[in-house]
Write a protein that holds these residues in place. Structure first.
Motif, PDB file in Angstrom:
ATOM      1  N   LEU A 169       4.068   7.108   3.028  1.00 31.21           N
ATOM      2  CA  LEU A 169       4.260   5.872   3.786  1.00 31.21           C
ATOM      3  C   LEU A 169       3.873   4.664   2.942  1.00 31.21           C
ATOM      4  CD1 LEU A 169       2.814   7.223   7.091  1.00 31.21           C
ATOM      5  CD2 LEU A 169       5.089   6.225   6.884  1.00 31.21           C
ATOM      6  N   PHE A 225       4.608  -0.879   8.416  1.00 32.52           N
ATOM      7  CA  PHE A 225       4.963   0.326   7.675  1.00 32.52           C
ATOM      8  C   PHE A 225       6.461   0.458   7.493  1.00 32.52           C
ATOM      9  CE2 PHE A 225       1.220   2.895   6.971  1.00 32.52           C
ATOM     10  CZ  PHE A 225       0.292   2.365   7.845  1.00 32.52           C
ATOM     11  N   GLN A 266      -3.060  15.535   9.665  1.00 33.00           N
ATOM     12  CA  GLN A 266      -4.026  14.703   8.957  1.00 33.00           C
ATOM     13  C   GLN A 266      -3.717  13.232   9.173  1.00 33.00           C
ATOM     14  OE1 GLN A 266      -6.667  16.071   7.129  1.00 33.00           O
ATOM     15  NE2 GLN A 266      -5.921  17.926   8.112  1.00 33.00           N
ATOM     16  N   GLY A 267      -4.733  12.432   8.949  1.00 29.40           N
ATOM     17  CA  GLY A 267      -4.518  10.991   8.978  1.00 29.40           C
ATOM     18  C   GLY A 267      -3.882  10.530   7.678  1.00 29.40           C
ATOM     19  N   LEU A 268      -3.874   9.232   7.484  1.00 30.88           N
ATOM     20  CA  LEU A 268      -3.285   8.653   6.290  1.00 30.88           C
ATOM     21  C   LEU A 268      -4.351   8.519   5.208  1.00 30.88           C
ATOM     22  CD1 LEU A 268      -1.310   7.877   8.608  1.00 30.88           C
ATOM     23  CD2 LEU A 268      -0.845   5.784   7.335  1.00 30.88           C
ATOM     24  N   TYR A 287      -3.055   0.685  -3.885  1.00 33.14           N
ATOM     25  CA  TYR A 287      -2.719  -0.549  -3.216  1.00 33.14           C
ATOM     26  C   TYR A 287      -2.708  -1.695  -4.198  1.00 33.14           C
ATOM     27  CZ  TYR A 287      -7.769  -1.603  -2.866  1.00 33.14           C
ATOM     28  OH  TYR A 287      -9.096  -1.836  -3.121  1.00 33.14           O
ATOM     29  N   GLY A 319      -5.283  -7.743   4.424  1.00 26.40           N
ATOM     30  CA  GLY A 319      -4.973  -6.692   5.398  1.00 26.40           C
ATOM     31  C   GLY A 319      -5.605  -6.886   6.751  1.00 26.40           C
ATOM     32  N   PHE A 353       4.356  13.566   3.588  1.00 30.46           N
ATOM     33  CA  PHE A 353       5.066  12.402   4.117  1.00 30.46           C
ATOM     34  C   PHE A 353       4.415  11.169   3.496  1.00 30.46           C
ATOM     35  CE2 PHE A 353       7.832  10.202   6.691  1.00 30.46           C
ATOM     36  CZ  PHE A 353       7.292   9.511   7.766  1.00 30.46           C
ATOM     37  N   TYR A 409       0.839  -1.193   0.000  1.00 30.99           N
ATOM     38  CA  TYR A 409       0.000   0.000   0.000  1.00 30.99           C
ATOM     39  C   TYR A 409       0.880   1.250   0.000  1.00 30.99           C
ATOM     40  CZ  TYR A 409      -2.974  -3.610   2.092  1.00 30.99           C
ATOM     41  OH  TYR A 409      -3.641  -4.776   2.364  1.00 30.99           O
ATOM     42  N   GLN A 439      -2.879  -6.029  -4.198  1.00 30.37           N
ATOM     43  CA  GLN A 439      -3.100  -7.266  -3.441  1.00 30.37           C
ATOM     44  C   GLN A 439      -2.264  -8.412  -3.993  1.00 30.37           C
ATOM     45  OE1 GLN A 439      -4.789  -7.147  -0.739  1.00 30.37           O
ATOM     46  NE2 GLN A 439      -6.741  -6.081  -0.923  1.00 30.37           N
ATOM     47  N   LEU A 462      -5.190   6.985   1.375  1.00 27.36           N
ATOM     48  CA  LEU A 462      -4.740   5.906   0.503  1.00 27.36           C
ATOM     49  C   LEU A 462      -4.545   6.397  -0.924  1.00 27.36           C
ATOM     50  CD1 LEU A 462      -4.224   2.821   0.263  1.00 27.36           C
ATOM     51  CD2 LEU A 462      -6.656   2.594  -0.316  1.00 27.36           C
ATOM     52  N   GLN A 510       0.493  11.359   4.050  1.00 30.48           N
ATOM     53  CA  GLN A 510       0.095  12.019   5.291  1.00 30.48           C
ATOM     54  C   GLN A 510       0.524  13.477   5.243  1.00 30.48           C
ATOM     55  OE1 GLN A 510       1.881  10.620   9.009  1.00 30.48           O
ATOM     56  NE2 GLN A 510      -0.091  10.908  10.040  1.00 30.48           N
ATOM     57  N   TYR A 513       0.368   5.323   1.220  1.00 31.29           N
ATOM     58  CA  TYR A 513      -0.445   6.342   1.865  1.00 31.29           C
ATOM     59  C   TYR A 513       0.310   7.670   1.847  1.00 31.29           C
ATOM     60  CZ  TYR A 513      -3.663   2.893   3.863  1.00 31.29           C
ATOM     61  OH  TYR A 513      -4.607   1.906   4.037  1.00 31.29           O
ATOM     62  N   ASP A 540      -8.129   6.646  -2.665  1.00 36.76           N
ATOM     63  CA  ASP A 540      -8.957   7.842  -2.653  1.00 36.76           C
ATOM     64  C   ASP A 540      -8.315   9.045  -3.341  1.00 36.76           C
ATOM     65  OD1 ASP A 540      -9.780   6.899   0.704  1.00 36.76           O
ATOM     66  OD2 ASP A 540     -10.913   6.504  -1.134  1.00 36.76           O
ATOM     67  N   TYR A 567      -1.055  -3.743   9.191  1.00 42.84           N
ATOM     68  CA  TYR A 567       0.027  -3.421   8.278  1.00 42.84           C
ATOM     69  C   TYR A 567       1.348  -3.276   9.008  1.00 42.84           C
ATOM     70  CZ  TYR A 567      -3.594  -1.777   4.980  1.00 42.84           C
ATOM     71  OH  TYR A 567      -4.666  -1.653   4.150  1.00 42.84           O
TER      72      TYR A 567
END
Lengths: 110, 113
Positions: B90, B104, B41-43, B48, B98, B88, B33, B50, B45, B37, B35, B59, B102
């Motif tokens: 990640l 990281f 703020q949060g992470l 990704y 998942g 940033f 994945y 599989q 996406l 940041q 992400y 998103d 995860y």
């Protein structure tokens, strides 16, 4: 839009107290729930996972899940200054990527 | 020891330039994945994957591209179409689905100069 909500904080507690962090999620189909700790400038670190209703304890940490209320929480007992960090709640359905909240900043004062 | 390696740790990009962020894992994880940041703020996406040779948009995929030619590697290219790339980044990996959480990498901090 699937959402994970957390209070941004900061949450301030004295050393030795219990810190309580809360998280709500919008997708009723969510099956896996995680708490990550992130120190400033660092990557997130998994500290707890929970998959079924109830409590799960690991050392000073307890995760609580209530799927009916779409609510997950993290309790940190005997809080230490080293617990000061941002705590991220993350939620997923099977086979999909984790959705993260924006995190709650915890400050533990000595 | 198994883990995820992201490089470089810091990266500077000029306007109109494409840059590629490296992510390598030796955990034998199928899923990987990316992400982003931003401060406070949060992470969020970006992409990704599989399985090898397959990936899905997250998103905020616009202005980014990825490839998954090997199980161990999932590089992210930040193209000139990404108007606000300073963030940033990640990379993470997990077992299929998942559901186990995860692992990281240490992240790449990208700055536009």
């Amino acid at each position: 839009q699937k959402e994970v909500e957390q209070n941004s904080g900061p949450l301030s507690v004295p050393e030795g107290a219990i810190a309580s962090l809360n998280c709500t999620y919008s997708d009723r189909g969510s099956q896996s729930f995680f708490w990550y700790r992130q120190y400033s400038g660092k990557s997130p670190e998994l500290i707890m996972s929970i998959y079924s209703n109830g409590d799960k304890e690991d050392g000073r940490f307890t995760a609580q899940l209530n799927k009916a209320s779409q609510y997950v929480s993290l309790l940190i007992r005997d809080s230490q200054p080293s617990d000061s960090a941002t705590y991220l709640c993350a939620v997923s359905q099977a086979g999909t990527a984790l959705i993260f909240g924006k995190g709650t900043t915890l400050s533990v004062s000595s | 020891d198994g883990g995820i390696t992201q490089s470089p740790k810091y990266l500077f990009r000029k306007e109109g330039q494409n840059v590629t962020l490296s992510c390598e894992q030796n955990l034998n994880h199928d899923a990987m994945y990316w992400y982003r940041q931003d401060p406070g703020q949060g992470l969020r996406l970006i992409y990704y994957s599989q399985i090898v040779n397959d990936f899905q948009k997250g998103d905020i995929a616009e202005g980014y591209s990825v490839s998954r030619e090997k199980k161990e590697s999932f590089p992210l290219t930040v193209t000139s179409a990404q108007k606000n790339p300073t963030a940033f980044y990640l990379c993470a990996s997990s077992r299929p689905g998942g559901s186990y959480g995860y692992t990281f990498g240490s992240g790449t901090r990208l700055t536009v100069v």
